[in-house]
Every structure is written in structure tokens, then in C-alpha cells.
Design a protein around this motif. Sequence first.
Motif, PDB file in Angstrom:
ATOM      1  N   LYS A  48       0.692   4.238  -2.709  1.00  0.00           N
ATOM      2  CA  LYS A  48       0.457   5.634  -2.340  1.00  0.00           C
ATOM      3  C   LYS A  48       1.546   6.533  -2.930  1.00  0.00           C
ATOM      4  N   ALA A  49       2.783   6.073  -2.886  1.00  0.00           N
ATOM      5  CA  ALA A  49       3.890   6.849  -3.439  1.00  0.00           C
ATOM      6  C   ALA A  49       3.722   7.011  -4.953  1.00  0.00           C
ATOM      7  N   ARG A  50       3.313   5.948  -5.618  1.00  0.00           N
ATOM      8  CA  ARG A  50       3.096   6.021  -7.073  1.00  0.00           C
ATOM      9  C   ARG A  50       1.965   6.986  -7.404  1.00  0.00           C
ATOM     10  N   LEU A  51       0.903   6.935  -6.620  1.00  0.00           N
ATOM     11  CA  LEU A  51      -0.224   7.836  -6.851  1.00  0.00           C
ATOM     12  C   LEU A  51       0.183   9.287  -6.617  1.00  0.00           C
ATOM     13  N   LYS A  52       1.002   9.517  -5.609  1.00  0.00           N
ATOM     14  CA  LYS A  52       1.479  10.874  -5.344  1.00  0.00           C
ATOM     15  C   LYS A  52       2.280  11.386  -6.546  1.00  0.00           C
ATOM     16  N   GLN A  53       3.146  10.526  -7.087  1.00  0.00           N
ATOM     17  CA  GLN A  53       3.919  10.910  -8.279  1.00  0.00           C
ATOM     18  C   GLN A  53       2.997  11.172  -9.464  1.00  0.00           C
ATOM     19  N   MET A  54       1.968  10.334  -9.594  1.00  0.00           N
ATOM     20  CA  MET A  54       1.029  10.489 -10.693  1.00  0.00           C
ATOM     21  C   MET A  54       0.290  11.823 -10.584  1.00  0.00           C
ATOM     22  N   LEU A  55      -0.125  12.181  -9.375  1.00  0.00           N
ATOM     23  CA  LEU A  55      -0.817  13.453  -9.177  1.00  0.00           C
ATOM     24  C   LEU A  55       0.093  14.630  -9.519  1.00  0.00           C
ATOM     25  N   MET A  56       1.365  14.528  -9.179  1.00  0.00           N
ATOM     26  CA  MET A  56       2.317  15.590  -9.528  1.00  0.00           C
ATOM     27  C   MET A  56       2.474  15.678 -11.042  1.00  0.00           C
ATOM     28  N   ARG A  57       2.514  14.536 -11.709  1.00  0.00           N
ATOM     29  CA  ARG A  57       2.648  14.530 -13.170  1.00  0.00           C
ATOM     30  C   ARG A  57       1.412  15.115 -13.841  1.00  0.00           C
ATOM     31  N   ILE A  58       0.248  14.787 -13.295  1.00  0.00           N
ATOM     32  CA  ILE A  58      -0.995  15.338 -13.843  1.00  0.00           C
ATOM     33  C   ILE A  58      -0.986  16.857 -13.686  1.00  0.00           C
ATOM     34  N   GLY A  59      -0.518  17.329 -12.529  1.00  0.00           N
ATOM     35  CA  GLY A  59      -0.398  18.769 -12.319  1.00  0.00           C
ATOM     36  C   GLY A  59       0.540  19.401 -13.332  1.00  0.00           C
ATOM     37  N   ALA A  60       1.642  18.706 -13.619  1.00  0.00           N
ATOM     38  CA  ALA A  60       2.594  19.205 -14.615  1.00  0.00           C
ATOM     39  C   ALA A  60       1.968  19.224 -16.006  1.00  0.00           C
ATOM     40  N   LEU A  61       1.152  18.217 -16.308  1.00  0.00           N
ATOM     41  CA  LEU A  61       0.468  18.191 -17.603  1.00  0.00           C
ATOM     42  C   LEU A  61      -0.432  19.408 -17.765  1.00  0.00           C
ATOM     43  N   ARG A  96      -6.386   7.418  -4.672  1.00  0.00           N
ATOM     44  CA  ARG A  96      -5.656   7.774  -3.438  1.00  0.00           C
ATOM     45  C   ARG A  96      -6.573   7.649  -2.228  1.00  0.00           C
ATOM     46  N   GLU A  97      -7.800   8.137  -2.353  1.00  0.00           N
ATOM     47  CA  GLU A  97      -8.767   8.017  -1.257  1.00  0.00           C
ATOM     48  C   GLU A  97      -9.080   6.554  -0.953  1.00  0.00           C
ATOM     49  N   PHE A  98      -9.205   5.769  -1.989  1.00  0.00           N
ATOM     50  CA  PHE A  98      -9.515   4.351  -1.826  1.00  0.00           C
ATOM     51  C   PHE A  98      -8.440   3.658  -0.995  1.00  0.00           C
ATOM     52  N   LEU A  99      -7.188   4.013  -1.256  1.00  0.00           N
ATOM     53  CA  LEU A  99      -6.081   3.412  -0.489  1.00  0.00           C
ATOM     54  C   LEU A  99      -6.064   3.946   0.915  1.00  0.00           C
ATOM     55  N   VAL A 104       0.830  -1.201   0.000  1.00  0.00           N
ATOM     56  CA  VAL A 104       0.000   0.000   0.000  1.00  0.00           C
ATOM     57  C   VAL A 104       0.868   1.257   0.000  1.00  0.00           C
ATOM     58  N   GLY A 105       1.927   1.247   0.785  1.00  0.00           N
ATOM     59  CA  GLY A 105       2.816   2.411   0.827  1.00  0.00           C
ATOM     60  C   GLY A 105       3.403   2.728  -0.534  1.00  0.00           C
ATOM     61  N   GLU A 106       3.784   1.696  -1.260  1.00  0.00           N
ATOM     62  CA  GLU A 106       4.339   1.889  -2.600  1.00  0.00           C
ATOM     63  C   GLU A 106       3.272   2.432  -3.559  1.00  0.00           C
TER      64      GLU A 106
END
Length: 83
Positions: free
Chosen positions: A7-20, A80-83, A3-5
Motif C-alpha cells: 500500500k505504501a509503494r502504491l501511494k508513492q507510485m500514485l504521487m509519482r504519476i501525479g508528478a508526471l 490500490r483498491e484490490f489491496l 500488504v502495508g508495504e
Amino acid sequence: VEVGELKARLKQMLMRIGALGGIFDYEGRKERLEEVLLRLEDPGIWNDPQEAQKLGQERASLEATVTLLDSLDLRAHDAREFL
């Protein structure tokens, strides 16, 4: 995968979406979409079919980008909420 991994991937994904959003000028496109929609609501625009068609095409293009980025952001936050 832990789960921790995830969450970390989702956090990176959210940052990438923000960059997009920055790359595709999300805020600018969203504002322009609102302007185009308002112009298309004006009955007078239909007196100029070429302008109406141009605005309709622009609307479709803007909606595609804005909708895609909104959908990606929503899905990532939901996961992210689901996790």
C-alpha cells in the motif's frame, strides 16, 4: 512483501504519476487534444491537407501521452483498491 508495504509503494507510485502529469503538462495536453479533435471534425479542415496532416500528427502525439498517463493512473488506483 506485506500488504502495508505494498500500500505504501502504491501511494508513492500514485504521487509519482501525479508528478508526471505536471512534468508532461497533462492538463494542457488533454485540453489541446480536445481542441485538435474538434478541429479535425470540421469538414473544412480537409481543404488544407497540410494543416490536416499536421493536426493528425499532433493528435497522435497528444493521445500517446494522455493515454499513457491515464492508463498508469487507472492501474495504480485499481491495484490500490484490490489491496
